[in-house]
Design a protein around this motif. Structure first.
Motif, PDB file in Angstrom:
ATOM      1  N   GLU A   1     -21.318  -4.223  16.548  1.00  0.00           N
ATOM      2  CA  GLU A   1     -21.157  -2.758  16.483  1.00  0.00           C
ATOM      3  C   GLU A   1     -22.358  -2.047  17.091  1.00  0.00           C
ATOM      4  OE1 GLU A   1     -18.471  -2.793  12.357  1.00  0.00           O
ATOM      5  OE2 GLU A   1     -20.576  -2.142  12.328  1.00  0.00           O
ATOM      6  N   LEU A   2     -23.553  -2.490  16.724  1.00  0.00           N
ATOM      7  CA  LEU A   2     -24.765  -1.843  17.219  1.00  0.00           C
ATOM      8  C   LEU A   2     -24.994  -2.136  18.705  1.00  0.00           C
ATOM      9  CD1 LEU A   2     -27.154  -2.496  14.196  1.00  0.00           C
ATOM     10  CD2 LEU A   2     -26.015  -0.359  14.797  1.00  0.00           C
ATOM     11  N   PHE A   3     -24.742  -3.380  19.111  1.00  0.00           N
ATOM     12  CA  PHE A   3     -24.905  -3.751  20.515  1.00  0.00           C
ATOM     13  C   PHE A   3     -23.915  -2.981  21.396  1.00  0.00           C
ATOM     14  CE2 PHE A   3     -24.085  -6.550  24.200  1.00  0.00           C
ATOM     15  CZ  PHE A   3     -25.380  -6.626  24.711  1.00  0.00           C
ATOM     16  N   SER A   4     -22.674  -2.833  20.921  1.00  0.00           N
ATOM     17  CA  SER A   4     -21.658  -2.091  21.676  1.00  0.00           C
ATOM     18  C   SER A   4     -22.077  -0.637  21.846  1.00  0.00           C
ATOM     19  CB  SER A   4     -20.303  -2.155  20.951  1.00  0.00           C
ATOM     20  OG  SER A   4     -19.855  -3.487  20.832  1.00  0.00           O
ATOM     21  N   LEU A   5     -22.552  -0.037  20.773  1.00  0.00           N
ATOM     22  CA  LEU A   5     -22.984   1.359  20.825  1.00  0.00           C
ATOM     23  C   LEU A   5     -24.189   1.519  21.752  1.00  0.00           C
ATOM     24  CD1 LEU A   5     -22.611   4.230  19.811  1.00  0.00           C
ATOM     25  CD2 LEU A   5     -24.054   3.667  17.837  1.00  0.00           C
ATOM     26  N   GLY A   6     -25.145   0.592  21.633  1.00  0.00           N
ATOM     27  CA  GLY A   6     -26.332   0.658  22.481  1.00  0.00           C
ATOM     28  C   GLY A   6     -25.990   0.493  23.950  1.00  0.00           C
ATOM     29  N   LEU A   7     -25.065  -0.405  24.246  1.00  0.00           N
ATOM     30  CA  LEU A   7     -24.651  -0.638  25.626  1.00  0.00           C
ATOM     31  C   LEU A   7     -23.939   0.586  26.194  1.00  0.00           C
ATOM     32  CD1 LEU A   7     -24.843  -2.979  27.639  1.00  0.00           C
ATOM     33  CD2 LEU A   7     -22.542  -3.677  26.928  1.00  0.00           C
TER      34      LEU A   7
ATOM     35  N   ARG B   1     -17.033  -3.342  19.677  1.00  0.00           N
ATOM     36  CA  ARG B   1     -16.637  -2.630  18.460  1.00  0.00           C
ATOM     37  C   ARG B   1     -17.488  -1.374  18.320  1.00  0.00           C
ATOM     38  NH1 ARG B   1     -14.561  -6.086  14.212  1.00  0.00           N
ATOM     39  NH2 ARG B   1     -15.488  -4.635  12.750  1.00  0.00           N
ATOM     40  N   LEU B   2     -16.839  -0.234  18.153  1.00  0.00           N
ATOM     41  CA  LEU B   2     -17.542   1.024  17.913  1.00  0.00           C
ATOM     42  C   LEU B   2     -17.228   1.492  16.500  1.00  0.00           C
ATOM     43  CD1 LEU B   2     -17.095   2.989  21.273  1.00  0.00           C
ATOM     44  CD2 LEU B   2     -19.135   1.829  20.418  1.00  0.00           C
ATOM     45  N   ASN B   3     -18.252   1.546  15.672  1.00  0.00           N
ATOM     46  CA  ASN B   3     -18.086   1.962  14.284  1.00  0.00           C
ATOM     47  C   ASN B   3     -18.719   3.345  14.119  1.00  0.00           C
ATOM     48  OD1 ASN B   3     -18.021   2.343  11.544  1.00  0.00           O
ATOM     49  ND2 ASN B   3     -18.746   0.279  11.023  1.00  0.00           N
ATOM     50  N   PRO B   4     -17.914   4.390  13.911  1.00  0.00           N
ATOM     51  CA  PRO B   4     -18.440   5.762  13.782  1.00  0.00           C
ATOM     52  C   PRO B   4     -19.424   5.928  12.621  1.00  0.00           C
ATOM     53  CG  PRO B   4     -16.046   5.762  14.025  1.00  0.00           C
ATOM     54  CD  PRO B   4     -16.454   4.345  13.787  1.00  0.00           C
ATOM     55  N   GLU B   5     -19.380   5.005  11.642  1.00  0.00           N
ATOM     56  CA  GLU B   5     -20.265   5.131  10.483  1.00  0.00           C
ATOM     57  C   GLU B   5     -21.740   5.048  10.880  1.00  0.00           C
ATOM     58  OE1 GLU B   5     -19.224   2.229   7.593  1.00  0.00           O
ATOM     59  OE2 GLU B   5     -17.209   3.047   7.230  1.00  0.00           O
ATOM     60  N   HIS B   6     -22.027   4.407  12.010  1.00  0.00           N
ATOM     61  CA  HIS B   6     -23.417   4.268  12.431  1.00  0.00           C
ATOM     62  C   HIS B   6     -23.969   5.546  13.069  1.00  0.00           C
ATOM     63  CE1 HIS B   6     -23.462   0.053  11.521  1.00  0.00           C
ATOM     64  NE2 HIS B   6     -22.493  -0.219  12.380  1.00  0.00           N
ATOM     65  N   LEU B   7     -23.083   6.425  13.528  1.00  0.00           N
ATOM     66  CA  LEU B   7     -23.542   7.573  14.310  1.00  0.00           C
ATOM     67  C   LEU B   7     -24.391   8.549  13.502  1.00  0.00           C
ATOM     68  CD1 LEU B   7     -20.455   8.407  16.566  1.00  0.00           C
ATOM     69  CD2 LEU B   7     -22.701   7.544  17.262  1.00  0.00           C
ATOM     70  N   LYS B   8     -23.953   8.841  12.272  1.00  0.00           N
ATOM     71  CA  LYS B   8     -24.673   9.834  11.477  1.00  0.00           C
ATOM     72  C   LYS B   8     -26.119   9.415  11.198  1.00  0.00           C
ATOM     73  CE  LYS B   8     -24.326  12.691   7.318  1.00  0.00           C
ATOM     74  NZ  LYS B   8     -23.531  13.002   6.090  1.00  0.00           N
TER      75      LYS B   8
END
Length: 492
Positions: free
Chosen positions: A91-97, A209-216
């Protein structure tokens, strides 16, 4: 239980040692390369590279989105469950990429459409590649799992290779582009190494995987990163608008010196963060407070000693760093270095305590308040008191940040006030070393040799005084170095 606590303490000690080597070598290589390159490239070419690098920094800031701190905490939380760790990593790697691709794409578009960016296009594209290397390197995973020995080895190897290549290949202003490429080489090599080493820690099978919970929470950490960037550069920017280039240059030197003097605090926070996160998540508040108290003792034993030394020998420190032409910055430097005490405390109370306790918004509030105070006071004092005023506002702002962090640590994290303060014997040992050192006049002409001799005398007195008074941190460090067991442990 006691054995587990001892193992965790040794883990933090190892992390601090490895992280100190990483940070120290980073500053050492950077200092030597800067001295070498500034002479070879000459001011114009060197200025172009630095300007392009400063622009890239803002794109990198967006691409990270506060990822390093948040991701370390997440990985530390799931370190004992490979399946959950793999899911969070994906999740974090996908968001960072994704963020890296967006940030990089914007930079590329600007390089082909906007005048200033077009002028520096080649340099910006080369230096901007650091956005990609940073994303695939996912250093935060290894920090969260406390793989600091691995990071230290990779850092030493990659920096040494880049350092040697710079010395061999950069010889004139025409090598400006070569230097830009080599300046990101260490990050590129470590990023590739980390990418292939990830499979040892998580399952290699990657799923986007993109998990919106990490955004906040990430946005909170991003805001903190932005505030820190603004906070660090605010004085210099305002001096540049209100005062001469000479005064701005003088202040830039002492500001960089402050960063060097406080780097150990960042090392301490990053090294202990996984352990305090685990302690908090397990509900082990006693262990959480113990690590906090030990960290404060260690950071204050270092920072207060550096503070006392630089106050006494401020002029020699300034001349050694910048040369005789920077001597006029001595008074401002003396004011500035006092801030390393509250900076050390707020680093531990904020980054090492409020963050793992899930109170990162409180740290953000403290930094916003510090920035507002800094801005408001600078508008009044810089026109009247120049660099001395700017140093004073920095000191006041850092004290404000510390007090706000202290308030929330006591009120919301429920840490007793006495556990957030250093042992009284620490500042007393500094005073004992500072008084005789103040009257010390060594007949040595070379400022580097004289400063080294002054350091040996000052820290020698400090160490002896601390040991005689049984100052906890210095005494424990001495025992570890000499491998002497405490009396109660020997009796068992």
């Amino acid at each position: 239980m006691e054995q587990q606590a001892n193992n965790q303490t040794r883990s933090i000690t190892r992390n601090v040692s490895y992280n100190t080597v990483i940070t120290a070598t980073s500053y050492l290589f950077s200092a030597i390369i800067t001295m070498y390159v500034s002479r070879k490239l000459q001011p114009a070419a060197n200025g172009r590279v630095n300007f392009a690098d400063s622009l890239v920094h803002y794109f990198l800031l967006f691409a990270q989105l506060g990822m390093p701190w948040y991701a370390i905490r997440c990985c530390a939380r799931f370190r004992d469950d490979r399946k959950k760790l793999t899911r969070v990593f994906n999740e974090l790697f996908s968001l960072g990429l994704l963020l890296a691709l967006i940030s990089g794409a914007v930079l590329v578009i600007l390089c082909f459409t906007v005048g200033t960016f077009r002028e520096y296009r080649t340099l910006l594209l080369i230096l901007g590649s650091v956005i990609v290397w940073n994303a695939i390197g996912c250093e935060w995973l290894f920090k969260g799992l406390e793989k600091y020995r691995y990071l230290m080895v990779v850092s030493l190897i990659t920096r040494t290779i880049a350092f040697v290549l710079v010395i061999v290949m950069v010889n004139s202003p025409e090598d400006m582009t070569v230097y830009a490429a080599l300046s990101v080489l260490a990050m590129a090599m470590s990023g590739v190494c980390n990418f292939f080493a990830v499979g040892r820690e998580v399952d290699r099978r990657f799923s986007f995987r993109l998990n919106p919970e990490h955004l906040k929470p990430l946005l909170v950490f991003f805001a903190m990163s932005c505030m820190t960037t603004i906070y660090v550069n605010l004085d210099i920017v305002m001096l540049g608008f209100m005062k001469s280039n000479t005064e701005t240059g003088l202040y830039s030197l002492i500001s960089k010196s402050k960063v060097l003097l406080t780097c150990f605090g960042g090392v301490m926070v990053a090294s202990a963060l996984p352990q305090v996160t685990i302690a908090w998540n397990e509900g082990n508040k006693e262990r959480f407070r113990e690590i906090l108290h030990r960290s404060i003792g260690l950071i204050m034993a270092v920072n207060l000693a550096l503070l006392a030394f630089t106050l006494v020998f401020a002029e020699d420190c300034v001349v050694a760093m910048g040369g005789p032409s920077y001597r006029d910055a001595t008074k401002a430097f003396r004011i500035m270095v006092i801030s390393i005490a509250p900076i050390g405390l707020s680093n531990i109370l904020g980054g090492q305590s409020l963050v793992p306790a899930g109170r990162e918004k409180r740290l953000l509030q403290a930094e916003i308040l510090g920035a507002v105070v800094n801005l408001a006071l600078n508008l009044y004092v810089i026109p009247r008191y120049s660099i001395n005023g700017a140093s004073m506002t920095t000191l006041i702002a850092e004290v404000v940040v510390w007090i706000v962090c202290l308030y929330y640590i006591v009120r919301e994290v429920e840490v007793p006030l006495r556990e957030t303060l250093p042992d009284v014997r620490t500042p007393l040992a500094c005073v004992i070393a500072a008084v005789p050192s103040y009257f010390l006049k060594l007949p040595i002409t070379n400022v580097f040799i004289r400063l080294a001799a002054e350091a040996v005398i000052f820290f020698g007195i400090y160490g002896v005084a601390a040991l005689l008074m049984r100052e906890p941190t210095v005494t424990e460090t001495g025992r570890r170095v000499l491998r002497i067991k405490p009396k109660d442990e020997t009796a068992q």
